[in-house]
Write an enzyme that holds these catalytic residues in place. Structure first.
Site, PDB file in Angstrom:
ATOM      1  N   ASP A  96       0.837  -1.411  -0.078  1.00  0.00           N
ATOM      2  CA  ASP A  96      -0.052  -0.025  -0.139  1.00  0.00           C
ATOM      3  C   ASP A  96       0.925   1.303   0.047  1.00  0.00           C
ATOM      4  O   ASP A  96       1.838   1.181   0.983  1.00  0.00           O
ATOM      5  CB  ASP A  96      -1.020  -0.087   1.303  1.00  0.00           C
ATOM      6  CG  ASP A  96      -2.155   0.692   1.103  1.00  0.00           C
ATOM      7  OD1 ASP A  96      -2.357   1.730   0.629  1.00  0.00           O
ATOM      8  OD2 ASP A  96      -3.058   0.057   1.889  1.00  0.00           O
ATOM      9  N   ASP A 198      -3.094   4.427  -2.275  1.00  0.00           N
ATOM     10  CA  ASP A 198      -4.104   5.417  -1.094  1.00  0.00           C
ATOM     11  C   ASP A 198      -4.529   6.460  -1.660  1.00  0.00           C
ATOM     12  O   ASP A 198      -3.370   7.503  -2.006  1.00  0.00           O
ATOM     13  CB  ASP A 198      -3.310   5.461   0.211  1.00  0.00           C
ATOM     14  CG  ASP A 198      -4.190   5.922   1.268  1.00  0.00           C
ATOM     15  OD1 ASP A 198      -5.168   5.116   1.701  1.00  0.00           O
ATOM     16  OD2 ASP A 198      -3.950   7.024   1.859  1.00  0.00           O
ATOM     17  N   GLU A 254      -7.069   3.918  -4.901  1.00  0.00           N
ATOM     18  CA  GLU A 254      -8.138   4.260  -4.357  1.00  0.00           C
ATOM     19  C   GLU A 254      -8.645   5.831  -4.914  1.00  0.00           C
ATOM     20  O   GLU A 254      -7.929   6.740  -4.868  1.00  0.00           O
ATOM     21  CB  GLU A 254      -8.100   4.504  -2.790  1.00  0.00           C
ATOM     22  CG  GLU A 254      -9.275   4.313  -1.952  1.00  0.00           C
ATOM     23  CD  GLU A 254      -8.854   5.131  -0.507  1.00  0.00           C
ATOM     24  OE1 GLU A 254      -9.710   4.555   0.337  1.00  0.00           O
ATOM     25  OE2 GLU A 254      -7.785   5.505  -0.203  1.00  0.00           O
ATOM     26  N   HIS A 329     -10.777  -2.488   4.731  1.00  0.00           N
ATOM     27  CA  HIS A 329     -10.570  -2.189   6.238  1.00  0.00           C
ATOM     28  C   HIS A 329     -11.360  -0.643   6.486  1.00  0.00           C
ATOM     29  O   HIS A 329     -11.072  -0.228   7.654  1.00  0.00           O
ATOM     30  CB  HIS A 329      -9.167  -1.944   6.306  1.00  0.00           C
ATOM     31  CG  HIS A 329      -8.311  -0.840   5.574  1.00  0.00           C
ATOM     32  ND1 HIS A 329      -8.245  -0.905   4.096  1.00  0.00           N
ATOM     33  CD2 HIS A 329      -7.932   0.543   5.652  1.00  0.00           C
ATOM     34  CE1 HIS A 329      -7.755   0.273   3.736  1.00  0.00           C
ATOM     35  NE2 HIS A 329      -7.718   1.116   4.571  1.00  0.00           N
ATOM     36  N   ASP A 330     -11.803   0.081   5.681  1.00  0.00           N
ATOM     37  CA  ASP A 330     -12.604   1.387   5.743  1.00  0.00           C
ATOM     38  C   ASP A 330     -14.106   0.827   5.901  1.00  0.00           C
ATOM     39  O   ASP A 330     -14.778   1.765   5.980  1.00  0.00           O
ATOM     40  CB  ASP A 330     -12.275   2.192   4.612  1.00  0.00           C
ATOM     41  CG  ASP A 330     -10.702   2.740   4.818  1.00  0.00           C
ATOM     42  OD1 ASP A 330     -10.293   2.848   5.764  1.00  0.00           O
ATOM     43  OD2 ASP A 330     -10.250   3.253   3.897  1.00  0.00           O
TER      44      ASP A 330
HETATM   45  C1  NOJ Z   1      -7.774   5.543   2.909  1.00  0.00           C
HETATM   46  C2  NOJ Z   1      -7.388   4.592   3.753  1.00  0.00           C
HETATM   47  O1  NOJ Z   1      -7.822   3.449   3.287  1.00  0.00           O
HETATM   48  C3  NOJ Z   1      -7.863   4.943   5.115  1.00  0.00           C
HETATM   49  O2  NOJ Z   1      -7.670   3.904   6.027  1.00  0.00           O
HETATM   50  C4  NOJ Z   1      -7.039   6.185   5.614  1.00  0.00           C
HETATM   51  O3  NOJ Z   1      -7.503   6.668   6.955  1.00  0.00           O
HETATM   52  C5  NOJ Z   1      -7.084   7.138   4.529  1.00  0.00           C
HETATM   53  N1  NOJ Z   1      -6.944   6.951   3.252  1.00  0.00           N
HETATM   54  C6  NOJ Z   1      -5.820   8.133   4.787  1.00  0.00           C
HETATM   55  O4  NOJ Z   1      -4.867   7.635   4.447  1.00  0.00           O
END
Ligand code: NOJ
Length: 555
Positions: A96, A198, A254, A329-330
């Site tokens: 990542d 990211d 992302e 994970h989010d």
């Molecule tokens: C996206 C990530 O998946 C998340 O977990 C993170 O808090 C934010 N970007 C900031 O890096």
């Protein structure tokens, strides 16, 4: 076809995966130890969320040194050994890259904040205060408050889209870009096969730095549309030319807020930017604006889910490639979020898995999804995520927009921490995750829901995933076949055809806990005689779709 187009990728949140030194935190040796488990599941690649040196303000998405593994996870040698072992098992490894921002503990930032004229001064985005000493503009940070923090040494503010401990890098500075590319090349030299990037769509800033227009005089800081800035495509193309293409590394970016046109631009092969992008739109089907403007959840709008996913299937078909996911994970756990995590946990977990794995694109599985892990119902002080904590402070404690109960009702459905509880391996101490004190509370339902008992069960979600993955490996139709949606107006049934050469498959899923009649599909159904996969034990297609019943059928 590239390797990642016929692959299923498994996301690992190492902190919560498996702990081998009993400090309560998962580690790289733990991932290595579980590679045979992942091989048994059948996946082709693992994506590790950030394992670099980090103060862990945002669980590693605040990197202090891009070339060093954080001691909590092990060391660089452990990562090398994990990569080598994975490769021997024919599993690729994706890291990542968090390059929109660093940690405030990164040496680049520590130097940058010292003065306006040192080597690193221009590595971040610094602005003078307004004449009254306030922030340069009204931009809000994603994790609450202003997007600017003042540093007396420079008499200036720096920009941070997330927490104040996550200063945004200045991608306009060519040196910054070279530093990032170099770090990526370093990991290539260690055998890494690809990257999840990211919030890569946020790297280019609105260089006018103007206030966001607002009519709401109560709000001091306003969320900014902070994706797709003026140089975003140029920077991503450069990253492609300097790292991804020459070193043949896979990439998935992302892409929060990107619409389909943007996703196409980011991922069309002739533009040489990224291979795939994670779109967010399909994950908004249950979000709403609630009391006093706070985020709320509503019943998922499955018609919307079908429309958004179908549009992506049609538009990207033959032009680029989809990244398919429901959990990460989010995000929270699907059986709790969209399905039924008690009576129909097996059925709803496998139903949504069938929808996802039947589509064209590369499916991503998040650890624990393959055994139908669920959201825990934690109290406020049992949450750990900085985003949630800041929001609670602001919305409940300071502004009284919501009561604690109202706040929790939403977070029990969508909090990011729902996915971050330790992996449930067995019904022994701490779910077999660690012998020590887990860094994060294990979901108390581990006594029932865990890998060991799932595998022994007649209704094994793990086995169902194995079958889905095997199908993808064996059947070209799942990889190459065209997509055609059926029953477009039905808000309960997701039905689509995949066709390739002279083969045709029907994916048919009840997204509710009601019995549903199949009359409308009847003529069409008669042709589909062969059951390829089914999440109920009987082996016959009937006129009724039972709760969360899912089929893959062949003509
Ligand atoms: C996206 C990530 O998946 C998340 O977990 C993170 O808090 C934010 N970007 C900031 O890096």
């Amino acid at each position: 076809m590239k390797w990642w187009q016929s692959s299923v990728i498994y996301e690992i949140y190492p902190k919560s995966f498996y702990d081998t030194n009993n400090d309560g935190i998962g580690d790289l040796k733990g991932v290595e130890k579980k590679l045979p488990y992942l091989k048994e599941l059948g996946i082709d690649a693992i994506w590790l969320t950030p394992i670099y040196l980090s103060p862990q303000i945002d669980n590693g998405y605040d990197v202090a040194d891009y070339r060093t593994v954080d001691p909590m996870f092990g060391n660089n040698q452990d990562l090398k050994e994990l990569i080598d072992r994975a490769h021997r098992l024919n599993i690729k490894v994706i890291l990542d890259m968090v390059a929109n921002h660093t940690s405030d503990q990164c040496i680049w930032f520590k130097e940058s904040k010292k003065s306006k004229d040192n080597y690193f001064s221009d590595f971040y985005i610094w602005k003078d205060p307004k004449p009254d000493g306030s922030e340069p503009n009204n931009w809000a940070a994603s994790f609450g408050g202003s997007a600017w923090t003042y540093v007396p040494e420079r008499s200036q503010y720096y920009l941070h889209y997330y927490a104040s401990q996550q200063p945004d890098l200045n991608w306009e500075n060519p040196l910054v870009r070279q530093y990032v590319y170099d770090a990526m090349r370093y990991w290539k030299s260690q055998g890494v096969d690809g990257w999840r990037l990211d919030v890569i769509t946020q790297i280019s800033k609105d260089l006018t730095f103007k206030d966001v227009p607002t009519t709401d005089s109560n709000k001091k800081y306003i969320p900014l549309k902070n994706t797709s800035g003026p140089h975003m495509h140029k920077f991503i193309h450069e990253l492609n030319q300097q790292v991804l293409k020459p070193f043949d590394m896979m990439s998935v970016g992302e892409a929060p807020n990107s619409n389909i046109e943007e996703i196409l631009k980011l991922t069309s092969p002739e533009r040489d930017e990224l291979n795939m992008a994670f779109s967010f739109e399909h994950m908004r089907i249950d979000k709403a604006i609630g009391k006093n403007g706070a985020i709320a959840v509503k019943k998922p709008n499955f018609l919307k889910l079908k429309q958004v996913l179908s549009k992506m299937q049609y538009e990207l078909n033959s032009k680029s490639w989809n990244a398919l996911y429901f959990e990460n994970h989010d995000r929270s756990r699907i059986p709790t979020r969209w399905g039924n995590d008690t009576e129909y946990r097996y059925e709803s977990a496998t139903a949504f898995a069938t929808i996802l794995h039947g589509l064209k694109g590369t499916p991503f599985i998040f650890q624990g999804e393959e055994i139908g892990m669920t959201n825990p119902k934690y109290s406020v002080d049992e949450y750990e995520d900085i985003d949630l904590k800041n929001k609670y402070q602001e919305q409940v404690k300071e502004k009284h927009l919501l009561t604690t109960d109202e706040f929790l009702k939403v977070e029990h459905k969508i909090a990011r921490d729902n996915a971050r509880t330790p992996m449930q391996w067995n019904n022994k101490k701490n779910a077999g995750f660690t012998e020590g004190k887990p860094w994060y509370k294990v979901n108390p339902n581990f006594t029932e829901i865990n890998v060991e008992s799932d595998k022994l069960s007649k209704k094994s979600i793990f086995r169902y995933y194995q079958q889905l993955i095997t199908l993808r490996h064996k059947e070209d139709i799942l990889i190459k076949g065209d997509y055609q949606e059926l029953l477009e107006d039905d808000k309960n049934i997701f039905a689509y055809q995949r066709s390739w050469k002279n083969k045709s498959w029907l994916i048919l899923v009840n997204m509710t806990e009601k019995d549903l009649s199949l009359n409308e599909l009847h003529d069409n159904l008669k042709n589909y005689k062969k059951i390829i996969l089914h999440n109920y034990l009987n082996q016959k297609l009937e006129d009724i779709l039972k709760p969360y019943e899912a089929y893959i059928l062949e003509k």
